[in-house]
Write a protein that holds these residues in place. Structure first.
Motif, mmCIF file in Angstrom:
data_model
loop_
_atom_site.group_PDB
_atom_site.id
_atom_site.type_symbol
_atom_site.label_atom_id
_atom_site.label_comp_id
_atom_site.label_asym_id
_atom_site.label_seq_id
_atom_site.Cartn_x
_atom_site.Cartn_y
_atom_site.Cartn_z
ATOM 1 N N ARG A 31 0.817 -1.220 0.000
ATOM 2 C CA ARG A 31 0.000 0.000 0.000
ATOM 3 C C ARG A 31 0.846 1.263 0.000
ATOM 4 O O ARG A 31 0.444 2.287 -0.534
ATOM 5 N N TYR A 32 2.039 1.208 0.642
ATOM 6 C CA TYR A 32 2.890 2.409 0.707
ATOM 7 C C TYR A 32 3.673 2.605 -0.590
ATOM 8 O O TYR A 32 4.282 3.640 -0.804
ATOM 9 N N CYS A 33 3.701 1.580 -1.440
ATOM 10 C CA CYS A 33 4.533 1.606 -2.652
ATOM 11 C C CYS A 33 3.715 1.942 -3.891
ATOM 12 O O CYS A 33 4.141 2.752 -4.715
ATOM 13 N N GLY A 71 13.464 -3.612 -8.608
ATOM 14 C CA GLY A 71 12.289 -3.397 -9.450
ATOM 15 C C GLY A 71 11.345 -2.433 -8.752
ATOM 16 O O GLY A 71 11.791 -1.631 -7.941
ATOM 17 N N GLY A 72 10.094 -2.597 -8.960
ATOM 18 C CA GLY A 72 9.237 -3.751 -9.184
ATOM 19 C C GLY A 72 9.834 -4.991 -8.488
ATOM 20 O O GLY A 72 10.716 -4.883 -7.662
ATOM 21 N N GLU A 73 9.263 -6.101 -8.839
ATOM 22 C CA GLU A 73 9.787 -7.330 -8.262
ATOM 23 C C GLU A 73 10.713 -7.993 -9.275
ATOM 24 O O GLU A 73 10.246 -8.532 -10.284
ATOM 25 N N PRO A 74 12.023 -7.958 -9.017
ATOM 26 C CA PRO A 74 12.967 -8.458 -10.035
ATOM 27 C C PRO A 74 12.717 -9.917 -10.415
ATOM 28 O O PRO A 74 12.863 -10.286 -11.584
ATOM 29 N N LEU A 101 20.628 -8.211 -4.798
ATOM 30 C CA LEU A 101 19.249 -8.199 -5.290
ATOM 31 C C LEU A 101 18.337 -7.779 -4.140
ATOM 32 O O LEU A 101 18.592 -8.138 -2.990
ATOM 33 N N THR A 102 17.305 -7.015 -4.462
ATOM 34 C CA THR A 102 16.247 -6.744 -3.480
ATOM 35 C C THR A 102 14.977 -7.399 -3.985
ATOM 36 O O THR A 102 14.596 -7.197 -5.140
ATOM 37 N N THR A 103 14.329 -8.203 -3.140
ATOM 38 C CA THR A 103 13.160 -8.971 -3.581
ATOM 39 C C THR A 103 12.090 -8.996 -2.498
ATOM 40 O O THR A 103 12.397 -8.857 -1.313
ATOM 41 N N ASN A 104 10.833 -9.213 -2.935
ATOM 42 C CA ASN A 104 9.772 -9.420 -1.944
ATOM 43 C C ASN A 104 9.729 -10.872 -1.481
ATOM 44 O O ASN A 104 8.921 -11.216 -0.615
ATOM 45 N N VAL A 125 15.497 -8.996 1.551
ATOM 46 C CA VAL A 125 14.114 -9.460 1.381
ATOM 47 C C VAL A 125 13.207 -8.522 2.169
ATOM 48 O O VAL A 125 13.434 -8.281 3.363
ATOM 49 N N SER A 126 12.190 -7.981 1.501
ATOM 50 C CA SER A 126 11.270 -7.068 2.179
ATOM 51 C C SER A 126 10.219 -7.878 2.925
ATOM 52 O O SER A 126 9.599 -8.776 2.350
ATOM 53 N N LEU A 127 10.048 -7.566 4.182
ATOM 54 C CA LEU A 127 9.072 -8.292 5.014
ATOM 55 C C LEU A 127 8.579 -7.309 6.069
ATOM 56 O O LEU A 127 9.313 -6.963 6.983
ATOM 57 N N THR A 195 8.913 5.597 5.486
ATOM 58 C CA THR A 195 8.144 5.693 4.249
ATOM 59 C C THR A 195 8.459 7.018 3.545
ATOM 60 O O THR A 195 8.579 8.064 4.180
ATOM 61 N N MET A 196 8.620 6.939 2.223
ATOM 62 C CA MET A 196 8.974 8.137 1.433
ATOM 63 C C MET A 196 7.808 8.525 0.531
ATOM 64 O O MET A 196 7.089 7.647 0.039
ATOM 65 N N PRO A 197 7.658 9.827 0.260
ATOM 66 C CA PRO A 197 6.505 10.304 -0.522
ATOM 67 C C PRO A 197 6.722 10.177 -2.030
ATOM 68 O O PRO A 197 6.801 11.171 -2.739
HETATM 69 N N1 SAM Z 1 9.840 -5.673 -4.870
HETATM 70 C C1 SAM Z 1 11.082 -5.678 -4.199
HETATM 71 C C2 SAM Z 1 10.887 -5.525 -2.706
HETATM 72 O O1 SAM Z 1 9.794 -5.177 -2.278
HETATM 73 O O2 SAM Z 1 11.868 -5.744 -2.003
HETATM 74 C C3 SAM Z 1 12.076 -4.654 -4.696
HETATM 75 C C4 SAM Z 1 11.560 -3.290 -5.044
HETATM 76 S S1 SAM Z 1 10.908 -2.351 -3.682
HETATM 77 C C5 SAM Z 1 10.455 -0.862 -4.493
HETATM 78 C C6 SAM Z 1 12.403 -1.966 -2.797
HETATM 79 C C7 SAM Z 1 12.236 -1.486 -1.389
HETATM 80 O O3 SAM Z 1 11.569 -0.247 -1.400
HETATM 81 C C8 SAM Z 1 11.408 -2.408 -0.502
HETATM 82 O O4 SAM Z 1 12.127 -2.679 0.677
HETATM 83 C C9 SAM Z 1 10.166 -1.597 -0.201
HETATM 84 O O5 SAM Z 1 9.654 -1.902 1.051
HETATM 85 C C10 SAM Z 1 10.685 -0.184 -0.298
HETATM 86 N N2 SAM Z 1 9.678 0.827 -0.613
HETATM 87 C C11 SAM Z 1 8.741 0.825 -1.573
HETATM 88 N N3 SAM Z 1 8.038 1.974 -1.575
HETATM 89 C C12 SAM Z 1 8.547 2.735 -0.576
HETATM 90 C C13 SAM Z 1 8.231 4.035 -0.071
HETATM 91 N N4 SAM Z 1 7.291 4.778 -0.599
HETATM 92 N N5 SAM Z 1 8.979 4.493 0.961
HETATM 93 C C14 SAM Z 1 9.972 3.742 1.499
HETATM 94 N N6 SAM Z 1 10.295 2.515 1.072
HETATM 95 C C15 SAM Z 1 9.598 2.010 0.040
#
Ligand code: SAM
Ligand code: SF4
Length: 333
Positions: A31-33, A71-74, A101-104, A125-127, A195-197
């Motif tokens: 939701r924040y992305c 990415g997105g999700e790489p 790599l950054t991944t969900n 890994v984002s969690l 969280t960033m805007p």
């Molecule tokens: N899909 C992958 C993931 O979620 O790890 C990689 C891309 S995602 C854009 C990379 C990182 O950015 C994640 O850790 C995510 O939580 C963070 N992220 C996404 N939107 C953000 C926001 N508005 N402010 C801060 N962090 C954000």
């Protein structure tokens, strides 16, 4: 590979770190992305694997030492480990020093071993929650069990895993201490993120923003946090958590600007080079490369570095919309 020159911007900062977005698409909708109705780039605009690999090769020849695929999700881009293996071929003395790599984590179970074979040793890994209902509420999709299985597979394949958690007021900020415990028990470092805007989303960011210093102060009543000099070339301030023996990073773009030491640039999958996450200025490397080959690519890179701004100017405030229309999923993190 021979290094021809180093890359530096007009403020004298050495640029050694490239984040490459390999897709802006994703199988979650955090939701924040992004919003549920996210518009993605048309597939015809995307760089091919061959183009991404050749551009990566040129950046490494020019002095880039770390590449992060994002990415997105790489891992939602079909065949991503094939690209990772090509870029991994640039690893070596005098060349690329690290490929990450950054991944969900949703598809990590399928690809962990191939990533290791490609030369990847550390991944993020984002969690954002360890509770299935919250995971679903934040990501708008089910997935906690899949991600936890992916993390297990990643560890089994030999990948060191750092967990990234975006801390959101009233959403998951009561779970930070349990995340520190869980990461300690599993042997993962943890980075907390403000969280960033970036980009329009369906929620009001001002309602969810938490300054991480307040989170750190709350954690300090349960854990002994020892400031650490550790740096990864990324941006966090690190602490050692004495009780768990793991690192805790604070990524504080909002409350504690860290642009002075910025060493990075970001390539989107449609070939735009952004010099700063917080500015819209970009240079079209795709057209440069397609029209003029390596020489034009080099000139475009030089022009881009000359235009790298000193810092971002993000603000989250009541009534303030996103700082930029571009979502984090376009440039990656
Ligand atoms: N899909 C992958 C993931 O979620 O790890 C990689 C891309 S995602 C854009 C990379 C990182 O950015 C994640 O850790 C995510 O939580 C963070 N992220 C996404 N939107 C953000 C926001 N508005 N402010 C801060 N962090 C954000
Ligand atoms: Fe997808 Fe990552 Fe954005 Fe979540 S943070 S929607 S997983 S790109």
């Amino acid at each position: 590979m021979t290094v021809e020159t180093g890359l530096a911007d007009s403020f004298g900062r050495r640029i050694t770190y490239l984040r490459m977005s390999v897709t802006d698409r994703c199988d979650l909708r955090c939701r924040y992305c992004m919003s549920e109705q996210m518009q993605f780039l048309p597939r015809r605009d995307l760089l091919s694997f061959d183009e991404l690999a050749r551009i990566a090769e040129r950046f490494v020849a020019r002095g880039i030492r770390r590449i992060r695929l994002t990415g997105g999700e790489p891992l939602s881009r079909a065949g991503l480990p094939v690209l990772a293996a090509r870029i991994g071929g640039l690893l070596g003395e005098g060349g690329l020093q690290e490929l990450t790599l950054t991944t969900n984590g949703m598809r990590l179970g399928d690809h962990a071993r191939a990533l290791f074979d490609a030369g990847v040793r550390r991944i993020n890994v984002s969690l954002d929650s360890l509770r299935a209902d919250r995971f679903r509420a934040i990501a708008r999709r089910d997935g906690l069990e899949t991600v936890l299985r992916g993390i297990d597979e990643g560890c089994a394949a030999g990948l060191a895993i750092k967990i990234n958690m975006v801390v959101l007021k009233g959403v998951n900020d009561d779970e930070v201490a349990s995340m520190v415990d869980w990461c300690g028990a599993q042997g993962h470092d943890l980075s907390l993120i403000e969280t960033m805007p970036l980009g329009h989303v369906d929620d009001r960011r001002v309602d969810q923003y938490v300054a991480l210093d307040t989170v750190r102060d709350a954690l300090a009543s349960r854990f002994t946090l020892v400031p650490s000099a550790y740096r990864t070339g990324g941006s966090p301030r690190y602490y050692e958590v004495r009780e768990t023996g793991r690192r805790l990073g604070l990524i504080t773009p909002m409350s504690n600007n860290f642009c002075d030491g910025c060493n990075r640039i970001r390539l989107t999958v449609d070939g735009r080079l952004y010099m700063c996450l917080g500015h819209d200025d970009q240079i079209d490397l795709k057209s440069a490369y397609r029209d003029g080959g390596v020489a034009a690519l080099d000139s475009a890179i030089d022009a881009a570095l000359g235009a790298k701004p000193l810092r971002h100017t993000f603000r989250i405030g009541a009534g303030a919309g996103p700082a930029l229309d571009r979502h984090m999923s376009v440039t990656g993190g």
